[in-house]
Enzyme design. Structure first.
Site, PDB file in Angstrom:
ATOM      1  N   THR A  70       0.825  -1.207   0.000  1.00  0.00           N
ATOM      2  CA  THR A  70       0.000   0.000   0.000  1.00  0.00           C
ATOM      3  C   THR A  70       0.856   1.253   0.000  1.00  0.00           C
ATOM      4  OG1 THR A  70      -1.881  -1.090   1.066  1.00  0.00           O
ATOM      5  CG2 THR A  70      -1.739   1.301   1.279  1.00  0.00           C
ATOM      6  N   THR A 237      13.248   6.123  10.466  1.00  0.00           N
ATOM      7  CA  THR A 237      14.308   5.199  10.878  1.00  0.00           C
ATOM      8  C   THR A 237      14.099   3.831  10.231  1.00  0.00           C
ATOM      9  OG1 THR A 237      14.523   6.326  12.999  1.00  0.00           O
ATOM     10  CG2 THR A 237      15.436   4.109  12.855  1.00  0.00           C
ATOM     11  N   CYS A 325      -8.517  -7.432   1.703  1.00  0.00           N
ATOM     12  CA  CYS A 325      -8.699  -6.020   2.024  1.00  0.00           C
ATOM     13  C   CYS A 325     -10.139  -5.570   1.865  1.00  0.00           C
ATOM     14  CB  CYS A 325      -7.787  -5.160   1.137  1.00  0.00           C
ATOM     15  SG  CYS A 325      -6.042  -5.512   1.384  1.00  0.00           S
TER      16      CYS A 325
END
Length: 382
Positions: A70, A237, A325
């Site tokens: 996504t 990060t 989904c």
């Protein structure tokens, strides 16, 4: 348990879990830190990038780590659209894309972009000619999935890429490869793909990890701004353990593709043959020369899909009704409607999605269970 919902997600390889926990515990440093612990983490991140690039046959600097399919799809579509809106506002896609493409297209339409949704044929495939017919002078992007997540249709990626590269080099070509990687071979360079999206949990990696290939020299606005990680393209990060685990999963999956594809094909053919013999069952996935062997979509006339899925679940067999989904929204599959399946039949559709871990013995048990439950439901409905 017989798990046959691998297009929704896969069980992580044990070796992948071991890699993740080892890196998380022993190399937990921030790869942006300049001390030894940070540099050790950075080294592993570099190695993971090199390994994935090697497996895909691309350059190291063309690989970016993301959180999954996504994010990858959003990054490419929004990045290209917003970067090149001064050059054009037209985008081409198909009517059978995953919602992580369709929903983004709807957002871009609200921003003033014009979207062409190209229909597919009865096999769920778009033709390269139809894609080209929709090109305008304002076209900046073509986005076509590699493999359809509901019926398994393989799209003519190489043909589309060749035409775009030869005649329309300024148009970006993005491919959603989430269902294709590890099941349908592709050379990203040969196919002239500019961007390719990958999600690790579809090939026995971990959820929340993905890879985005972007061809060297192709520029687009980043989706996430921040500390400048991933060559200032995907700030945040880095998930070093996830990257290492993804590299491990991809290597193992591509090896399985070489070693076990024939077994996967045999299981698919067996299921097709047995289901075709049962009255009231329609198979929607096209023949294997046009589709991948790990996805098989079919309908059982007059059967409520949710009831059938739960009846199989009681026997330890897990399949799905549609794309994971959208399975809870009770929406009829746009893919099935797009290939001409009547709505009433599409409402009773099911997807079996295999992995290289499944066996023929499991398939025999599944067919026996489908027969029993189908007969039981017919008796109840009387």
């Amino acid at each position: 348990m017989i798990y046959l919902d691998n297009s929704a997600t896969t069980r992580p390889f044990s070796e992948v879990l071991t890699s993740y926990t080892t890196v998380s515990q022993k190399f937990f440093g921030n790869p942006s830190s300049i001390h030894r612990i940070g540099m050790e983490a950075e080294k592993l991140l570099i190695q993971a990038r090199e390994q994935i690039a090697g497996l895909l046959g691309v350059k190291n600097n063309e690989i970016y780590f993301t959180s999954g399919g996504t994010e990858g799809n959003n990054t490419v579509l929004k990045g290209i659209a917003r970067t090149y809106k001064g050059r054009g506002n037209h985008i081409i896609t198909t009517t059978v894309e995953h919602d992580s493409i369709h929903k983004v297209m709807e957002q871009l339409e609200e921003e003033g972009f014009s979207i062409s949704y190209v229909p597919v044929n009865e096999f769920g495939q778009v033709s390269a000619e139809d894609i080209i017919k929709h090109i305008r002078k304002e076209t900046i992007l073509v986005s076509v999935m590699h493999v359809n997540n509901e019926i398994g249709s393989i799209q003519p990626i190489e043909e589309i890429g060749k035409i775009l590269s030869n005649y329309y080099p300024n148009i970006y070509f993005h491919v959603d490869g989430v269902q294709g990687i590890g099941k349908q071979a592709i050379s990203l360079k040969k196919a002239n793909v500019d961007a390719y999206t990958i999600s690790a949990h579809k090939f026995h990696g971990l959820k929340g990890n993905g890879v985005l290939y972007i061809k060297e020299g192709k520029r687009m606005e980043p989706l996430l701004a921040g500390g400048g990680q991933e060559n200032a393209f995907r700030s945040g990060t880095e998930n070093v353990a996830g990257a290492v685990a993804t590299a491990k999963a991809l290597r193992m999956q591509l090896q399985n593709e070489k070693d076990k594809m024939s077994i996967l094909t045999q299981m698919n053919l067996y299921l097709r043959e047995q289901l075709a013999r049962m009255k009231g069952i329609s198979i929607h996935s096209p023949a294997l020369e046009k589709s991948v062997p790990h996805i098989l979509n079919f309908s059982i006339e007059g059967v409520k899909a949710e009831v059938f899925v739960h009846a199989l679940e009681e026997r330890g067999i897990y399949i799905s009704t549609t794309s994971a989904c959208s399975s809870k929204t009770n929406k009829v599959s746009k893919t099935l409607l797009g290939i001409g399946v009547p709505e009433q039949i599409a409402e009773s559709s099911f997807r079996i999605s295999l992995s290289y871990e499944n066996t023929m013995t499991e398939m025999e048990k599944v067919i026996a269970a489908i027969k029993d439950i189908k007969e039981w439901l017919r008796g109840v409905m009387k």
